[in-house]
Scaffold this active site. Structure first.
Site, PDB file in Angstrom:
ATOM      1  N   HIS A 180       0.862  -1.187   0.000  1.00  0.00           N
ATOM      2  CA  HIS A 180       0.000   0.000   0.000  1.00  0.00           C
ATOM      3  C   HIS A 180       0.897   1.234   0.000  1.00  0.00           C
ATOM      4  O   HIS A 180       1.674   1.452   0.934  1.00  0.00           O
ATOM      5  CB  HIS A 180      -0.877  -0.020   1.262  1.00  0.00           C
ATOM      6  CG  HIS A 180      -1.654   1.233   1.508  1.00  0.00           C
ATOM      7  ND1 HIS A 180      -2.001   1.651   2.779  1.00  0.00           N
ATOM      8  CD2 HIS A 180      -2.168   2.162   0.664  1.00  0.00           C
ATOM      9  CE1 HIS A 180      -2.698   2.782   2.695  1.00  0.00           C
ATOM     10  NE2 HIS A 180      -2.801   3.103   1.419  1.00  0.00           N
ATOM     11  N   PRO A 302      -7.881  -3.653   2.300  1.00  0.00           N
ATOM     12  CA  PRO A 302      -7.088  -4.119   3.435  1.00  0.00           C
ATOM     13  C   PRO A 302      -7.723  -3.768   4.777  1.00  0.00           C
ATOM     14  O   PRO A 302      -8.490  -2.818   4.882  1.00  0.00           O
ATOM     15  CB  PRO A 302      -5.772  -3.373   3.255  1.00  0.00           C
ATOM     16  CG  PRO A 302      -6.195  -2.070   2.639  1.00  0.00           C
ATOM     17  CD  PRO A 302      -7.353  -2.402   1.729  1.00  0.00           C
ATOM     18  N   GLY A 303      -7.357  -4.563   5.791  1.00  0.00           N
ATOM     19  CA  GLY A 303      -7.703  -4.214   7.164  1.00  0.00           C
ATOM     20  C   GLY A 303      -6.553  -3.428   7.772  1.00  0.00           C
ATOM     21  O   GLY A 303      -5.905  -2.628   7.106  1.00  0.00           O
ATOM     22  N   SER A 309      -7.315  -8.983   5.282  1.00  0.00           N
ATOM     23  CA  SER A 309      -7.558  -8.127   4.120  1.00  0.00           C
ATOM     24  C   SER A 309      -8.309  -8.952   3.082  1.00  0.00           C
ATOM     25  O   SER A 309      -8.325 -10.181   3.146  1.00  0.00           O
ATOM     26  CB  SER A 309      -6.240  -7.613   3.535  1.00  0.00           C
ATOM     27  OG  SER A 309      -5.568  -6.766   4.449  1.00  0.00           O
ATOM     28  N   HIS A 326     -12.017   1.470   0.554  1.00  0.00           N
ATOM     29  CA  HIS A 326     -10.582   1.271   0.312  1.00  0.00           C
ATOM     30  C   HIS A 326      -9.904   0.538   1.443  1.00  0.00           C
ATOM     31  O   HIS A 326      -8.715   0.225   1.362  1.00  0.00           O
ATOM     32  CB  HIS A 326      -9.889   2.616   0.078  1.00  0.00           C
ATOM     33  CG  HIS A 326      -9.477   3.356   1.318  1.00  0.00           C
ATOM     34  ND1 HIS A 326     -10.320   3.582   2.378  1.00  0.00           N
ATOM     35  CD2 HIS A 326      -8.282   3.943   1.655  1.00  0.00           C
ATOM     36  CE1 HIS A 326      -9.664   4.265   3.312  1.00  0.00           C
ATOM     37  NE2 HIS A 326      -8.441   4.498   2.903  1.00  0.00           N
TER      38      HIS A 326
END
Length: 397
Positions: A180, A302-303, A309, A326
């Site tokens: 990310h 994602p988490g 995720s 997101h």
């Protein structure tokens, strides 16, 4: 859930979450966005929360206008993920060496490469258009051109905050690589420059919130912003591609005997502008903390650094302007998280993950984020889950 519609001044606000659960500051921001003369639609994702300039988790569709603050300062920030031929059984019990190798290959925080990364030396990375991309840097805002050397050396670097590089395992035991990041400092400086330019324009003087200043079509200011915006979005995409190639190189070297292969990379922006058509009208759609989820399009949600995720496939729901969340979304600010949690809490909440567990990343603790499973459940009409991942290595800036 389907969306809940909240009345707005110019357009209704479509919310894929319980409006009563949204903090007052974020709801005020959304109501302010709904007053803009150019707005044609506003969709709110389940990871919604208050953001600087504009609400995170918002999808704003405007005709003939774009708001640079609604894109955010990390232009083109997004995700990339790739499934590997490795399985959980291939991984060593101690993952600290692998984490260290990743950190050596990919600079984090404010770091940069000592020398510009040559994409031609990276395995499988296409180089077509690379020279053209850099030649267009001479056409961005003059105020940031002195940053060329820094921008070149930061290409292929992570940054800090909520950016990360992770090694994950899905429910079938397959290993995935995920990361990310966005357009680094050059994207931030371009964004701040153009936000400042927009706020000076006469047509923005009567807005309820100066952060919502816009550029309008057929003006030199809009043309200049679009040029720089799309260049920065491309920078972010290249940045993730180089990092992923560097990450793959690390994995190849660490697991030589396994002769690792990789499936095609999934990549998506979640802070960006796109030209899209809805109801017969050409619109500029700004997603700040939202991914595109057109029918059949792959996305990544994602988490946090200790939770799962999701790899998803879009369902093409036009009510959301073909969008989805997101990520999990913060439920408290960074400063609030630092006040509430300790490094002991961080250790507890990231147990089983090889990652930093020091005070410098307490603001990224899982407890500062909404439960990712709930966020996914609230958008079942926007995306279909393809795979659930759980990280075992997480590199933070």
């Amino acid at each position: 859930m389907s969306y809940v519609e909240v009345p707005g001044a110019k357009v209704p606000i479509r919310m894929w979450t319980d409006p009563s659960a949204v903090e007052d500051g974020a709801m005020r921001q959304l109501q302010n966005v709904a007053t803009l003369p150019w707005i044609k639609g506003l969709a709110v994702m389940p990871d919604v929360h208050y953001g600087k300039g504009a609400t995170v988790g918002s999808v704003i569709a405007m005709h003939g206008a774009v708001c640079p603050a609604a894109v955010g300062v990390d232009i083109g920030c997004g995700m990339s993920a790739v499934k590997t031929s490795l399985t959980a059984n291939d991984l060593p019990g101690d993952l600290s060496r692998l984490r260290s190798k990743i950190e050596q290959a990919i600079p984090v925080g404010r770091g940069m490469h000592d020398d510009v990364v040559d994409p031609g030396r990276l395995h499988g990375l296409p180089t077509a258009g690379w020279d053209d991309f850099w030649s267009r840097f001479d056409g961005v805002a003059e105020a940031v051109r002195f940053r060329r050397d820094r921008a070149a050396k930061q290409m292929g670097t992570l940054g800090g905050g909520n950016h990360f590089v992770e090694l994950c395992i899905d429910e079938s035991g397959s290993v995935w690589l995920m990361l990310h990041s966005g357009s680094r400092n050059i994207g931030k400086e371009l964004a701040e420059y153009h936000i400042g330019q927009a706020q000076k324009l006469p047509h923005n003087q009567g807005l309820v919130d100066r952060d919502l200043a816009v550029f309008v079509a057929d003006t030199p200011q809009m043309a200049a912003y679009r040029n720089d915006l799309f260049w920065a979005q491309e920078y972010a995409k290249h940045n993730r591609a180089i990092m992923m190639a560097l990450f793959q190189d690390v994995v190849r070297k660490e697991f030589k005997k396994a002769k690792v292969t990789f499936e095609p990379v999934i990549s998506c922006h979640h802070n960006y502008v796109a030209e899209e058509r809805y109801d017969g009208m050409d619109l500029l759609v700004t997603r700040k903390g939202a991914i595109r989820a057109g029918s059949g399009e792959f996305g990544i949600i994602p988490g946090s650094m200790g939770t799962g995720s999701y790899i998803v496939k879009g369902l093409g729901n036009e009510a959301s302007f073909n969008s989805a969340s997101h990520g999990a979304g913060r439920k408290m600010s960074r400063s609030a998280a630092k006040r509430r949690f300790t490094t002991r809490d961080l250790e507890d909440q990231t147990r089983g993950v090889e990652c930093r567990k020091d005070s410098g990343v307490v603001d990224e603790i899982p407890g500062a984020y909404k439960p990712i499973e709930q966020v996914i459940d609230q958008q079942r009409d926007l995306v279909q889950v393809v795979a659930k991942l759980k990280q075992v290595v997480c590199v933070k800036g």
